[in-house]
Design a protein around this motif. Structure first.
Motif, PDB file in Angstrom:
ATOM      1  N   ILE A  43       0.827  -1.206   0.000  1.00  0.00           N
ATOM      2  CA  ILE A  43       0.000   0.000   0.000  1.00  0.00           C
ATOM      3  C   ILE A  43       0.859   1.254   0.000  1.00  0.00           C
ATOM      4  CG2 ILE A  43      -0.249   0.222   2.507  1.00  0.00           C
ATOM      5  CD1 ILE A  43      -2.998   0.705  -0.168  1.00  0.00           C
ATOM      6  N   VAL A  44       2.030   1.197   0.644  1.00  0.00           N
ATOM      7  CA  VAL A  44       2.942   2.351   0.609  1.00  0.00           C
ATOM      8  C   VAL A  44       3.364   2.633  -0.830  1.00  0.00           C
ATOM      9  CG1 VAL A  44       5.242   3.165   1.247  1.00  0.00           C
ATOM     10  CG2 VAL A  44       3.785   2.110   2.966  1.00  0.00           C
ATOM     11  N   GLY A  45       3.751   1.583  -1.556  1.00  0.00           N
ATOM     12  CA  GLY A  45       4.144   1.760  -2.946  1.00  0.00           C
ATOM     13  C   GLY A  45       3.017   2.308  -3.790  1.00  0.00           C
ATOM     14  N   TYR A  46       1.802   1.808  -3.570  1.00  0.00           N
ATOM     15  CA  TYR A  46       0.640   2.270  -4.337  1.00  0.00           C
ATOM     16  C   TYR A  46       0.368   3.745  -4.076  1.00  0.00           C
ATOM     17  CZ  TYR A  46      -4.225   2.899  -5.724  1.00  0.00           C
ATOM     18  OH  TYR A  46      -5.390   3.382  -6.287  1.00  0.00           O
ATOM     19  N   VAL A  47       0.352   4.145  -2.802  1.00  0.00           N
ATOM     20  CA  VAL A  47       0.038   5.534  -2.450  1.00  0.00           C
ATOM     21  C   VAL A  47       1.106   6.486  -2.964  1.00  0.00           C
ATOM     22  CG1 VAL A  47      -0.253   7.155  -0.532  1.00  0.00           C
ATOM     23  CG2 VAL A  47      -1.380   4.919  -0.455  1.00  0.00           C
ATOM     24  N   VAL A  48       2.384   6.129  -2.764  1.00  0.00           N
ATOM     25  CA  VAL A  48       3.466   7.000  -3.236  1.00  0.00           C
ATOM     26  C   VAL A  48       3.399   7.153  -4.747  1.00  0.00           C
ATOM     27  CG1 VAL A  48       5.968   7.198  -3.491  1.00  0.00           C
ATOM     28  CG2 VAL A  48       4.997   6.544  -1.286  1.00  0.00           C
ATOM     29  N   ASN A  49       3.117   6.057  -5.453  1.00  0.00           N
ATOM     30  CA  ASN A  49       3.028   6.125  -6.906  1.00  0.00           C
ATOM     31  C   ASN A  49       1.869   7.003  -7.360  1.00  0.00           C
ATOM     32  OD1 ASN A  49       4.058   4.901  -9.533  1.00  0.00           O
ATOM     33  ND2 ASN A  49       1.880   4.441  -9.679  1.00  0.00           N
ATOM     34  N   LYS A  50       0.776   6.984  -6.597  1.00  0.00           N
ATOM     35  CA  LYS A  50      -0.403   7.783  -6.942  1.00  0.00           C
ATOM     36  C   LYS A  50      -0.199   9.261  -6.634  1.00  0.00           C
ATOM     37  CE  LYS A  50      -4.004   5.345  -8.469  1.00  0.00           C
ATOM     38  NZ  LYS A  50      -4.834   5.752  -9.630  1.00  0.00           N
ATOM     39  N   VAL A  51       0.357   9.550  -5.486  1.00  0.00           N
ATOM     40  CA  VAL A  51       0.404  10.923  -4.985  1.00  0.00           C
ATOM     41  C   VAL A  51       1.616  11.685  -5.504  1.00  0.00           C
ATOM     42  CG1 VAL A  51       0.595  12.330  -2.898  1.00  0.00           C
ATOM     43  CG2 VAL A  51      -0.897  10.331  -2.923  1.00  0.00           C
ATOM     44  N   CYS A  52       2.758  11.010  -5.622  1.00  0.00           N
ATOM     45  CA  CYS A  52       4.014  11.705  -5.921  1.00  0.00           C
ATOM     46  C   CYS A  52       4.354  11.567  -7.404  1.00  0.00           C
ATOM     47  CB  CYS A  52       5.143  11.129  -5.077  1.00  0.00           C
ATOM     48  SG  CYS A  52       4.791  11.149  -3.312  1.00  0.00           S
TER      49      CYS A  52
END
Length: 323
Positions: free
Chosen positions: A20-29
């Motif tokens: 989920i960290v990878g998913y969120v960072v990829n989405k937001v950043c």
């Protein structure tokens, strides 16, 4: 109840960890994803070390044999509070596809990527999966028995504890540094540095003895292992983003992390089996060194193939925009 609890805990870890960290960072950043990924996972490690000190008094309370329940209640309460904060402040960003071909290669930025069904037709996708599996296998197996090996060669228990602490701090620091290096130098250089650190760390274990030089090698292992271990954490989401892009990122990240976990599961039992047959971990260290060198070689092919495809897609997409 024990098995149900274990299953639920496994689901919780898989849905709140690197995936989920990878998913969120990829989405937001949109930029410097490696640095941000490393920072988040490093803070995760530091908070884990802090919480270990907080819950230890509950678990080790001699007057309360069920003190571990209080530790669980505390962790459940913190998780509930964090869930509320997450629901209040996190908003799914709108999808924005950037089609402009950058003048300068953006190391830590995303790219449009390829569809999942196209990605799975690429041979380098399967080579990457195998490399990630064996990376988890090698690193998890070696780190899981490092302290036991140091004890076997005769190093003092207090010194081994110090080495373990240094290794934990080194890992937290290098998670962030690893992402920063990726954003500045790219995938090929980063995995080469990490992989060679892994080879040198295992070499330190291989030649370790109960002597002053052995103590130096043990401390060198602690630092080198911290540099190598981001290969199985920070770098997995980076692989998915760098090699296959935004379109298939979520699915490929899940597959990559699944292969990584299979490597984790196989590593420790296999390396301990070698110990049972030979009475030493040295043979397994030599095999793991050879495996890591082979992984680095295959990854060079994977990166070359993926970057050729990436360049082709971005140039084609840029031509379509200009028409």
């Amino acid at each position: 109840v024990f098995y149900i609890g274990g299953a639920l805990l496994g689901i919780a870890f898989s849905w709140t960890g690197t995936t989920i960290v990878g998913y969120v960072v990829n989405k937001v950043c949109k930029k410097n994803r490696g640095t941000i990924m490393g920072f988040v996972l490093a803070s995760n490690g530091l908070s884990g070390a802090i919480m270990a000190q907080i819950v230890s008094p509950f678990i080790n309370d001699a007057d309360n044999p069920f003190g571990y329940r209080n530790a669980y209640f505390l962790m459940a309460g913190i998780s509930a509070v964090m869930l509320v904060i997450l629901l209040l402040f996190y908003h799914e960003p709108k999808s924005e596809e950037t089609t402009e071909l950058p003048k300068k290669k953006a190391r830590g930025a995303g790219w449009i990527g390829i569809e999942y069904n196209q990605a799975t037709r690429k041979a380098y996708f399967y080579y990457a999966c195998v490399c990630i599996l064996f990376t988890g296998f090698v690193l998890q197996s070696v780190t899981s028995i490092a302290a036991a090996h140091m004890s076997d060669v005769g190093l003092d228990g207090a010194y081994i504890a110090t080495v373990t602490s240094v290794s934990s701090l080194s890992l937290a620091a290098f998670k962030f540094i690893n992402g920063f290096i990726y954003d500045r130098t790219g995938l090929r250089f980063t995995i080469t540095v990490d992989g060679m650190a892994a080879v040198l760390a295992m070499t330190c274990l291989l030649f370790m003895k109960n002597s002053v030089s052995g103590m130096v090698l043990a401390m060198a292992y602690a630092v080198l292992a911290g540099l190598a271990l981001p290969l199985e954490t920070v770098m997995v989401p980076i692989y998915a983003n760098d090699l296959f892009g935004d379109k298939s990122f979520s699915k490929i990240l899940g597959i990559f992390l699944s292969f990584n976990q299979v490597g984790y599961a196989l590593g420790a039992p296999v390396i301990n089996l070698f110990y049972d047959f030979t009475g030493s971990y040295n043979l397994s260290f030599m095999i793991c060194i050879a495996l890591m060198l082979a992984i680095l070689g295959v990854l060079q092919f994977v990166i070359t193939s993926a970057h050729k495809e990436r360049k082709r897609i971005m140039e084609q997409d840029n031509r379509n925009v200009n028409l």
